[in-house]
Scaffold this motif. Sequence first.
Motif, PDB file in Angstrom:
ATOM      1  N   ALA A 289       4.088  28.407 -61.801  1.00 56.93           N
ATOM      2  CA  ALA A 289       4.127  27.093 -62.446  1.00 56.93           C
ATOM      3  C   ALA A 289       4.256  25.972 -61.420  1.00 56.93           C
ATOM      4  O   ALA A 289       3.600  24.925 -61.542  1.00 56.93           O
ATOM      5  CB  ALA A 289       5.285  27.035 -63.437  1.00 56.93           C
ATOM      6  N   ILE A 290       5.058  26.168 -60.393  1.00 59.71           N
ATOM      7  CA  ILE A 290       5.207  25.123 -59.373  1.00 59.71           C
ATOM      8  C   ILE A 290       3.910  24.980 -58.579  1.00 59.71           C
ATOM      9  O   ILE A 290       3.476  23.857 -58.275  1.00 59.71           O
ATOM     10  CB  ILE A 290       6.393  25.446 -58.445  1.00 59.71           C
ATOM     11  CG1 ILE A 290       7.702  25.406 -59.249  1.00 59.71           C
ATOM     12  CG2 ILE A 290       6.453  24.458 -57.282  1.00 59.71           C
ATOM     13  CD1 ILE A 290       7.985  24.100 -59.946  1.00 59.71           C
ATOM     14  N   GLU A 291       3.276  26.069 -58.267  1.00 55.75           N
ATOM     15  CA  GLU A 291       1.995  26.010 -57.564  1.00 55.75           C
ATOM     16  C   GLU A 291       0.958  25.266 -58.393  1.00 55.75           C
ATOM     17  O   GLU A 291       0.143  24.490 -57.858  1.00 55.75           O
ATOM     18  CB  GLU A 291       1.501  27.418 -57.252  1.00 55.75           C
ATOM     19  CG  GLU A 291       0.168  27.472 -56.516  1.00 55.75           C
ATOM     20  CD  GLU A 291       0.240  26.886 -55.121  1.00 55.75           C
ATOM     21  OE1 GLU A 291      -0.620  26.026 -54.795  1.00 55.75           O
ATOM     22  OE2 GLU A 291       1.157  27.264 -54.376  1.00 55.75           O
ATOM     23  N   ARG A 292       0.994  25.430 -59.698  1.00 49.02           N
ATOM     24  CA  ARG A 292      -0.002  24.817 -60.568  1.00 49.02           C
ATOM     25  C   ARG A 292       0.307  23.342 -60.854  1.00 49.02           C
ATOM     26  O   ARG A 292      -0.617  22.516 -60.909  1.00 49.02           O
ATOM     27  CB  ARG A 292      -0.071  25.596 -61.889  1.00 49.02           C
ATOM     28  CG  ARG A 292      -1.277  25.224 -62.776  1.00 49.02           C
ATOM     29  CD  ARG A 292      -1.405  26.193 -63.936  1.00 49.02           C
ATOM     30  NE  ARG A 292      -2.629  25.971 -64.699  1.00 49.02           N
ATOM     31  CZ  ARG A 292      -3.815  26.517 -64.414  1.00 49.02           C
ATOM     32  NH1 ARG A 292      -3.926  27.339 -63.371  1.00 49.02           N
ATOM     33  NH2 ARG A 292      -4.878  26.258 -65.157  1.00 49.02           N
ATOM     34  N   TYR A 293       1.594  23.016 -61.043  1.00 51.29           N
ATOM     35  CA  TYR A 293       1.941  21.679 -61.511  1.00 51.29           C
ATOM     36  C   TYR A 293       2.713  20.827 -60.502  1.00 51.29           C
ATOM     37  O   TYR A 293       2.832  19.614 -60.715  1.00 51.29           O
ATOM     38  CB  TYR A 293       2.758  21.783 -62.812  1.00 51.29           C
ATOM     39  CG  TYR A 293       2.044  22.559 -63.878  1.00 51.29           C
ATOM     40  CD1 TYR A 293       0.834  22.125 -64.391  1.00 51.29           C
ATOM     41  CD2 TYR A 293       2.554  23.769 -64.366  1.00 51.29           C
ATOM     42  CE1 TYR A 293       0.146  22.843 -65.365  1.00 51.29           C
ATOM     43  CE2 TYR A 293       1.876  24.494 -65.338  1.00 51.29           C
ATOM     44  CZ  TYR A 293       0.670  24.024 -65.828  1.00 51.29           C
ATOM     45  OH  TYR A 293      -0.004  24.754 -66.783  1.00 51.29           O
ATOM     46  N   ALA A 294       3.232  21.431 -59.440  1.00 50.18           N
ATOM     47  CA  ALA A 294       3.973  20.647 -58.463  1.00 50.18           C
ATOM     48  C   ALA A 294       3.836  21.220 -57.062  1.00 50.18           C
ATOM     49  O   ALA A 294       4.831  21.485 -56.390  1.00 50.18           O
ATOM     50  CB  ALA A 294       5.454  20.572 -58.854  1.00 50.18           C
ATOM     51  N   PRO A 295       2.605  21.442 -56.588  1.00 48.43           N
ATOM     52  CA  PRO A 295       2.418  21.985 -55.246  1.00 48.43           C
ATOM     53  C   PRO A 295       2.931  21.021 -54.188  1.00 48.43           C
ATOM     54  O   PRO A 295       3.045  19.802 -54.435  1.00 48.43           O
ATOM     55  CB  PRO A 295       0.918  22.201 -55.141  1.00 48.43           C
ATOM     56  CG  PRO A 295       0.336  21.215 -56.111  1.00 48.43           C
ATOM     57  CD  PRO A 295       1.317  21.133 -57.242  1.00 48.43           C
ATOM     58  N   ALA A 296       3.214  21.557 -53.028  1.00 46.38           N
ATOM     59  CA  ALA A 296       3.827  20.750 -51.970  1.00 46.38           C
ATOM     60  C   ALA A 296       2.978  19.538 -51.617  1.00 46.38           C
ATOM     61  O   ALA A 296       3.485  18.449 -51.375  1.00 46.38           O
ATOM     62  CB  ALA A 296       4.072  21.602 -50.731  1.00 46.38           C
ATOM     63  N   GLN A 297       1.643  19.675 -51.593  1.00 46.49           N
ATOM     64  CA  GLN A 297       0.804  18.563 -51.189  1.00 46.49           C
ATOM     65  C   GLN A 297       0.871  17.409 -52.175  1.00 46.49           C
ATOM     66  O   GLN A 297       0.781  16.244 -51.794  1.00 46.49           O
ATOM     67  CB  GLN A 297      -0.652  18.990 -50.975  1.00 46.49           C
ATOM     68  CG  GLN A 297      -1.323  19.587 -52.201  1.00 46.49           C
ATOM     69  CD  GLN A 297      -1.237  21.101 -52.212  1.00 46.49           C
ATOM     70  OE1 GLN A 297      -0.262  21.676 -51.704  1.00 46.49           O
ATOM     71  NE2 GLN A 297      -2.246  21.769 -52.765  1.00 46.49           N
ATOM     72  N   SER A 298       1.088  17.701 -53.469  1.00 48.64           N
ATOM     73  CA  SER A 298       1.160  16.618 -54.445  1.00 48.64           C
ATOM     74  C   SER A 298       2.450  15.841 -54.264  1.00 48.64           C
ATOM     75  O   SER A 298       2.501  14.631 -54.461  1.00 48.64           O
ATOM     76  CB  SER A 298       1.062  17.154 -55.870  1.00 48.64           C
ATOM     77  OG  SER A 298       2.189  17.959 -56.200  1.00 48.64           O
ATOM     78  N   ALA A 299       3.522  16.528 -53.873  1.00 46.26           N
ATOM     79  CA  ALA A 299       4.781  15.839 -53.628  1.00 46.26           C
ATOM     80  C   ALA A 299       4.657  14.925 -52.415  1.00 46.26           C
ATOM     81  O   ALA A 299       5.153  13.796 -52.397  1.00 46.26           O
ATOM     82  CB  ALA A 299       5.911  16.853 -53.415  1.00 46.26           C
ATOM     83  N   ALA A 300       3.970  15.432 -51.381  1.00 44.86           N
ATOM     84  CA  ALA A 300       3.777  14.611 -50.193  1.00 44.86           C
ATOM     85  C   ALA A 300       2.931  13.388 -50.501  1.00 44.86           C
ATOM     86  O   ALA A 300       3.200  12.263 -50.038  1.00 44.86           O
ATOM     87  CB  ALA A 300       3.119  15.445 -49.092  1.00 44.86           C
TER      88      ALA A 300
END
Length: 304
Positions: A289-300
């Motif tokens: 779920a985190i990979e799909r909806y909140a991957p590290a690159q999107s946070a950056a």
Amino acid sequence: MIEAAMIWNEPNNKSHWDPELDPDWSKFAEHVRLAGTAIRAVNPTLPRVLGGMSPIDPLWVQRMEGHGALDHVDVIAVHGFPLDWNLWTIHQWPEKIAEIEAVTDKPVWVTEVGVGSFGAEEVQVFGMSKTAELLVGRVPRIFWYSLFDLPMEWGATTRHREAEGSSYYRHFYMGLIRADGTPKPALDEYARVAGEMGLMQWFHFEDPRLDSAVEWMRKLGTRKLRTGLSWADSFRPNATDWFDRQMDALAEFDVTLTFCFTPEHLGLAPHHTSPAQEPQRFADFCAWAIERYAPAQSAAAAAE
């Protein structure tokens, strides 16, 4: 934007975790360790929240620390309903927060607080006003439970249901908006603090209220929302399509996303409160779920 990931919901409450199968919470702690590690591996900067405890219990926090679970979370969460279920008064909120702060150096969030309109809608108005007075500025995050009343025909997630008497029926009156879509008086009181107090709203599988919730939150000026993705629901047909629709609809809000509910076929017992036979499978769901909806690159990208 996903701003935090919460690992389970009310794990020290038998309506959400079976103490007969895990009397010392060591199995739950294993779920936390594995899930916390998996979430951190996918997104190293995303805060991980220990599922909101209910009742508020510093000894339980110390037990979790003893099991090593607190090494894998960044925030401790509490839930409180002093005018409906708890055996303390609403004026004790600061004291209850201080009890947890005394046993941990991690930030404490109030991820569910609410007052129902079961007895009288005027009680909910008072409860909203007093809650804001006591908690806004006292803790970093507050989520009011909830936006919508639970429709009576859906049933509440408790262990003993109607046998609980008024304690059970109060579950259906916690919203600021009635099941028929009309607002209660407390909604105006919430609107005054919507920028400082988020909402907690569970969305059932293919919930018809999703679009209405988004419209209401926009109108109210709500920025922060806590909701969940059910591990059990992930085995339903078209589950990913529903999860995608839900998360896309909520993309404009800062979401604390809760992962919980054991699939019956993967539990030590066939119930959503059961520890998993293989806790790593719960961790894998969290990572997916985190990979799909909140991957590290999107946070950056959001930080930029």
